[in-house]
Design an enzyme around this catalytic site. Sequence first.
Site, PDB file in Angstrom:
ATOM      1  N   HIS A  14      42.210  31.289  41.421  1.00 41.30           N
ATOM      2  CA  HIS A  14      42.071  30.430  42.847  1.00 41.30           C
ATOM      3  C   HIS A  14      41.263  29.727  43.803  1.00 41.30           C
ATOM      4  CE1 HIS A  14      46.158  32.895  41.771  1.00 41.30           C
ATOM      5  NE2 HIS A  14      45.729  34.107  42.117  1.00 41.30           N
ATOM      6  N   ARG A  57      33.873  40.619  44.811  1.00 46.53           N
ATOM      7  CA  ARG A  57      33.052  39.486  44.609  1.00 46.53           C
ATOM      8  C   ARG A  57      32.124  40.385  44.525  1.00 46.53           C
ATOM      9  NH1 ARG A  57      35.732  34.614  48.618  1.00 46.53           N
ATOM     10  NH2 ARG A  57      37.907  35.164  47.907  1.00 46.53           N
ATOM     11  N   GLU A  82      40.603  35.323  37.330  1.00 45.58           N
ATOM     12  CA  GLU A  82      41.083  35.511  39.193  1.00 45.58           C
ATOM     13  C   GLU A  82      39.650  35.115  40.037  1.00 45.58           C
ATOM     14  OE1 GLU A  82      42.369  39.625  39.887  1.00 45.58           O
ATOM     15  OE2 GLU A  82      42.964  39.179  41.206  1.00 45.58           O
ATOM     16  N   ARG A 135      45.610  29.478  46.519  1.00 42.10           N
ATOM     17  CA  ARG A 135      45.395  30.854  46.746  1.00 42.10           C
ATOM     18  C   ARG A 135      45.857  31.639  46.629  1.00 42.10           C
ATOM     19  NH1 ARG A 135      40.871  32.300  51.944  1.00 42.10           N
ATOM     20  NH2 ARG A 135      40.235  34.856  51.636  1.00 42.10           N
ATOM     21  N   ALA A 136      46.270  32.734  46.409  1.00 39.00           N
ATOM     22  CA  ALA A 136      47.403  33.703  46.121  1.00 39.00           C
ATOM     23  C   ALA A 136      47.198  34.589  47.103  1.00 39.00           C
ATOM     24  CB  ALA A 136      47.864  34.860  44.974  1.00 39.00           C
ATOM     25  N   SER A 137      46.394  34.904  47.736  1.00 36.10           N
ATOM     26  CA  SER A 137      46.441  35.542  49.026  1.00 36.10           C
ATOM     27  C   SER A 137      47.564  35.064  50.125  1.00 36.10           C
ATOM     28  CB  SER A 137      45.702  36.807  49.468  1.00 36.10           C
ATOM     29  OG  SER A 137      44.459  35.857  49.545  1.00 36.10           O
ATOM     30  N   HIS A 166      43.476  32.364  35.312  1.00 38.54           N
ATOM     31  CA  HIS A 166      43.496  32.369  36.654  1.00 38.54           C
ATOM     32  C   HIS A 166      42.564  32.427  37.193  1.00 38.54           C
ATOM     33  CE1 HIS A 166      45.031  36.229  38.401  1.00 38.54           C
ATOM     34  NE2 HIS A 166      45.202  35.307  39.336  1.00 38.54           N
ATOM     35  N   HIS A 212      46.877  40.480  36.152  1.00 40.12           N
ATOM     36  CA  HIS A 212      46.062  40.907  36.498  1.00 40.12           C
ATOM     37  C   HIS A 212      46.233  41.851  35.121  1.00 40.12           C
ATOM     38  CE1 HIS A 212      47.764  40.126  40.014  1.00 40.12           C
ATOM     39  NE2 HIS A 212      45.460  39.747  40.506  1.00 40.12           N
TER      40      HIS A 212
END
Lengths: 333, 333
Positions: free
Chosen positions: B8, B288, B282, B69-71, B6, B221
């Site tokens: 991104h 971060r 992730e 990038r998922a967001s 996972h 998650h």
Amino acid sequence: MVIDCHGHYTTAPKQLQAFRDGQVAGLSDPEKPPPVLSAISDDELRESVQPQLQFQSDRGTDVTIFSPRASVMGHHIGDARTSLAWTRHCNDLIHRVCELFPNNFVGVCQLPQTPSAPLANCLDELRRCVEQLGFIGCNVNPDPSGGMWTAKPLTDRFWYPFYEVLVELDVPAMVHVSGTCNPNFHTTGSHYINADVTAFMQFITGDLFRDFPTLRMIVPHGGGAAPYHWGRYRGLAQDNKRPPLDEMMRGNVFFDTCVYHQAGIDLLLKVVPVDNILFGSEMVGAVRSIDPTTGFYFDDTKRYIDAAAISDADKQKIFEGNSRKVFPRFRAA
Amino acid sequence: MVIDCHGHYTTAPKQLQAFRDGQVAGLSDPEKPPPVLSAISDDELRESVQPQLQFQSDRGTDVTIFSPRASVMGHHIGDARTSLAWTRHCNDLIHRVCELFPNNFVGVCQLPQTPSAPLANCLDELRRCVEQLGFIGCNVNPDPSGGMWTAKPLTDRFWYPFYEVLVELDVPAMVHVSGTCNPNFHTTGSHYINADVTAFMQFITGDLFRDFPTLRMIVPHGGGAAPYHWGRYRGLAQDNKRPPLDEMMRGNVFFDTCVYHQAGIDLLLKVVPVDNILFGSEMVGAVRSIDPTTGFYFDDTKRYIDAAAISDADKQKIFEGNSRKVFPRFRAA
């Protein structure tokens, strides 16, 4: 004393549901006269809470902070009048049960929320329940749309008049959604937990407790996913330059212990400050059967606290002391 | 070998976002010509993934299963054409990065979903990515509306044509929402976790894996709130006469390890069958910064697995073996 801060009247006499069914039927047929709640005798009420009393006795708990069945609050059904009529009946029955068993139940009210009306129409019912019926708190639905999530976040000023009354009356609110009409969500399996997560993250990013330093909110079901993702939430607070979680929660945000296995409770007790944890079981509620791996009811959460590796003093806080602080009207009630 | 299932591409060159900004600006001004993605050199791509490569090296991981990038998938923005153009660019960049660093990255695609069009228009892009670009899986958004939850549940037949292609291509899907436009939700703090919970509960109540016995879905998650509420979910499955969780999950549902503290990971490993856990971080993603209580990055999840009280054989499954099973195309890639 063991105070269960989270119990719902899921076993109310059938007249209550018949009234609701009449309400719902009337929504599509405006010709129909509004339904009337059929008489419910004291004996019927006594009979209806035998399961709760038996569980209290079997499990060694003393008092349940008792509110109407959450999954059928149904704030998305009908309009403000529908919601008010339904809510008053639900709250009145809680009051009668508390009068019949003053040592076993203390009342918490549901609110006549509705997506179609301002929050102001909840304040009278809140005052009535607290000031006239002796209730000590309320359940507030952050999503009265029932899974469409059309309301404002709990940190929005939309809710401030409500918080002003909570502060004035010195009663807490439990953040508790109701049944969902969105087929994506399962009421007790995902909608409840999602609402807890959603509210907790709103509290992290908002300034609610700066504006209401004495406001107390309970996030039920063990705080949703928060303890499991405690590192994520600590990190998000830090990355967003928000206060650390224990500081944010201190006198304002509390989790109950409605987590139905030992490992989950152990995690909760490990990461969340003990002063922010209130004993609760959600009994008789979401999960009603016996865990085949233990031989005891899933929602017999007292057993998990009893077995946890924390001090007796901490257990006393969770079982009694913290609830007395969060619900200062408990003593009077 | 340590496979991070996972990751991104959150560090893409700025030309990609400039393209997206042009797309979004064009939505309100139909006179504008569609934007064109400015050239991105291989050197720019190499430079852009230095953070990922450095983290791999520092943390002792080998390969990242890498997706856009998922967001910012933003399936709720624009229409099917918007989504397709944006998605193809995002996937193409993933492909180029994987070509440049074939030992470090393997591709997983985003899908050109949109609330306004049938799912059929995702299938071509899925096939293109798997068959032509060598991708080994995809991310599927259970809520392309971005927080309005207007789509059908993942167990609905609406999604079946998509699952048929997943099964045919023998690739898994990670259930991953994108940014939310609903102010109730925080993208990485609540919307992501809620989606995990929602999907998991849908899997409990639906018959998806009876109909697709070889379909493999990853709930990221750490499975949302599922491990923390394992007793609740076991109880709900039992009360609803559904298969026990381990049986339901066995070859079909997998959780990653994107849980950012030791106690959370320990719980995950304690309650969820080890065969259903895939190592993931992730990274570089939701959180971060460095955890001040440990001195290490919150999302350095390998440390938590390393420190966990499980056997080396189980660690090997989590780090490598399980991902090889869930992503059979990993070997070829």
